[in-house]
Enzyme design. Structure first.
Site: not given
Length: 543
Positions: A60, A102-103, A169, A171, A199, A201, A206, A243, A309
């Site tokens: 990713d 987050n992951h 990925q 979490d 930053r 993500d 999260l 984000e 993105d």
């Protein structure tokens, strides 16, 4: 003010692997980026946001991290990173890096230990269940085209693990205090190497708490404050940029009382801006500004046109999305995930230079801090033959030489393709060519940034929407420390004369515009604007 440097920053976003290849292996790297810092300094950039550069299997785009304390060997060494940081500091450029917590990657040692042994200390670093629910809320799956569930069975673990993104990925369990300690340790490491912030993500995911036994929403949200306090204890001028593409009523979760995130991406305004451009209607942009909750204290919005993105439109209605699609992405191949556009700005505007300038003029004057994505300074295009988001992730176009000057490697070895032909091919669109042309987009962008840095009111000031008699003209002012700047933008392609209903301004000095206009001489009743025209003013004196 020094600790709040981000209020008047010019942020530039790039992926190291697509910027410049220094050793001709087809992959951009830190020595290559260091070599181009003078380009960024000359453009007027004051802060770089780097996409993930950690070791990763790249399922990713690097957001599947295998090691939070290293540099992907393809991009260089930790020593190369330190040299880059030194050179950036020498040029007065700060650096923000992606914090992807987050992951992790499925190949991260934490996950490998967790799946191998139920008694491992890392088992609770992730979220497991033996009986996952069959249904889940819409929107919890980040890539609905690629995955059909947020739970994936792992045979070795004999359990399902949670993943909001790709199944590669898993979490992290933010409800586990040891995970939160680990995240702070990661931040501390990179702060010691000189970064000015992170930053965050996928910030909403999260703190979701899905599948976490006994999860307390307030405690999970409170972790944003823990991160803020840790950052302040280590480096007072470091920032957190989140984000968080959420509804306006949920935005306060991320700002807190100026004690959580310092900066938020302005997803809401971005979507209303494109809707206003599609309609050529200033009222739509006014509505977008009015939907934003007031950012408290030292907090700030980060405004953007495009980033790495898709251009997401998920916060406006389906009919409004269709209006934008019809104007800027009429073909199905230009759309993504049902509510996104996978194009860069220049082709979205049909290459219309006047319209392109108008959009970036809006970017630089809207209340907040502007973000420029790599390649925007030359109007790079996209490659719709590439899958998904990769259409807007082609390599930087430096010259008309092989591979656009990005690398001397054979084209099939490039980490991402270059755009070869057409109106946006590297032979026509590149830095070297535009720097030789006085009226090129890159030289326009440099001038716009230079003037924007002289107008801290746009970043610091209190904004007010000004009434006009033209439905296509958006006018606003920003006031700070007794000084005022005004910006007018004509969203339509027809010229007009607009009456600026701001009688307390005795005289306006032109600062920047799409062309040379005659002086107003204090007459605000008939201000001329070209089609897609724009004018920035400084107020001389207020009654």
């Amino acid at each position: 003010m020094q600790n709040h440097w981000y209020k008047n920053a010019i942020v530039y976003s790039l992926d190291v692997e697509t910027f410049l290849d220094s050793d001709d292996n087809g992959v951009g790297d830190f020595p290559g980026l260091t070599n181009r810092l003078d380009h960024l300094s000359g453009l007027g950039i004051t802060c770089l946001w780097l996409l993930p550069f950690y070791p990763s299997p790249n399922r990713d785009n690097g957001y599947d991290v295998m090691d939070y304390y290293g540099v992907d060997p393809r991009l260089g060494t930790l020593g190369d990173f330190v040299e880059f940081m030194h050179q950036a500091k020498e040029r007065g450029i700060r650096v923000i890096i992606d914090l992807v917590v987050n992951h992790t990657s499925i190949q991260h040692p934490w996950f490998q230990a967790a799946r191998s042994d139920k008694n491992s200390r890392y088992r609770d670093y992730y979220v497991w269940t033996e009986n996952p629910p069959k249904d889940f809320e819409p929107g919890l799956l980040a890539f609905p085209n690629a995955e059909d569930s947020i739970w994936e069975y792992d045979e070795k673990a004999e359990a399902f693990y949670l993943h909001h993104f790709y199944k590669e990925q898993p979490d992290l369990n933010i409800g586990n205090p040891k995970v939160r300690e680990e995240i702070c340790r990661i931040m501390g490491f990179w702060l010691e190497l000189g970064v000015s912030g992170f930053r965050i993500d996928a910030a909403p995911f999260l703190i979701k708490g899905i599948g976490i036994e006994g999860a307390n929403p307030e405690e999970l949200e409170g972790f944003l404050g823990e991160m803020h306090r840790f950052l302040a204890s280590r480096r007072g001028d470091a920032v957190l940029l989140a984000e968080a593409n959420v509804s306006s009523e949920n935005i306060p979760i991320y700002f807190g009382e100026s004690d959580r995130m310092h900066i938020l991406f302005n997803f809401l305004l971005n979507q209303y801006m494109f809707l206003a451009l599609a309609r050529k209607d200033a009222n739509t942009l006014r509505d977008g500004l009015k939907t934003l909750p007031k950012s408290p204290g030292i907090c700030q919005w980060l405004n953007f046109v495009r980033h790495h993105d898709e251009l997401t439109l998920d916060r406006i209605s389906e009919s409004e999305q269709q209006e934008i699609f019809a104007a800027f992405a009429p073909e199905e191949n230009m759309q993504l995930y049902g509510h996104g556009i996978r194009r860069r700005l220049a082709p979205m505007m049909g290459g219309n230079r006047c319209q392109i300038e108008l959009v970036y003029s809006l970017l630089f004057t809207l209340p907040g801090t502007p973000l420029v994505r790599y390649g925007e300074e030359i109007g790079m295009g996209d490659d719709l033959s590439l899958e998904d988001r990769n259409s807007v992730r082609t390599v930087m176009q430096w010259s008309d030489e092989k591979n656009g000057g990005f690398s001397q490697a054979e084209p099939d070895r490039l980490t991402r393709p270059t755009i070869k032909g057409g109106e946006y091919g590297y032979k026509k669109v590149n830095v070297t060519r535009q720097q030789l042309e006085p009226n090129s987009l890159i030289n326009w962008m440099e001038r716009a940034i230079r003037v924007r840095k002289q107008c801290p009111e746009f970043g610091w000031g209190e904004w007010t929407i000004l009434d006009t008699d033209e439905p296509a003209v958006f006018a606003h002012c920003c006031e700070w420390q007794g000084k005022t700047v005004i910006a007018l933008h004509n969203l339509a392609d027809q010229p007009c004369r607009v009456s600026l209903k701001a009688n307390n301004y005795t005289h306006l000095f032109d600062l920047f515009g799409d062309r040379q206009y005659d002086s107003l001489d204090g007459d605000l009743s008939s201000v001329p604007l070209s089609g897609y025209g724009y004018r920035w003013f400084r107020v001389n004196r207020m009654c």
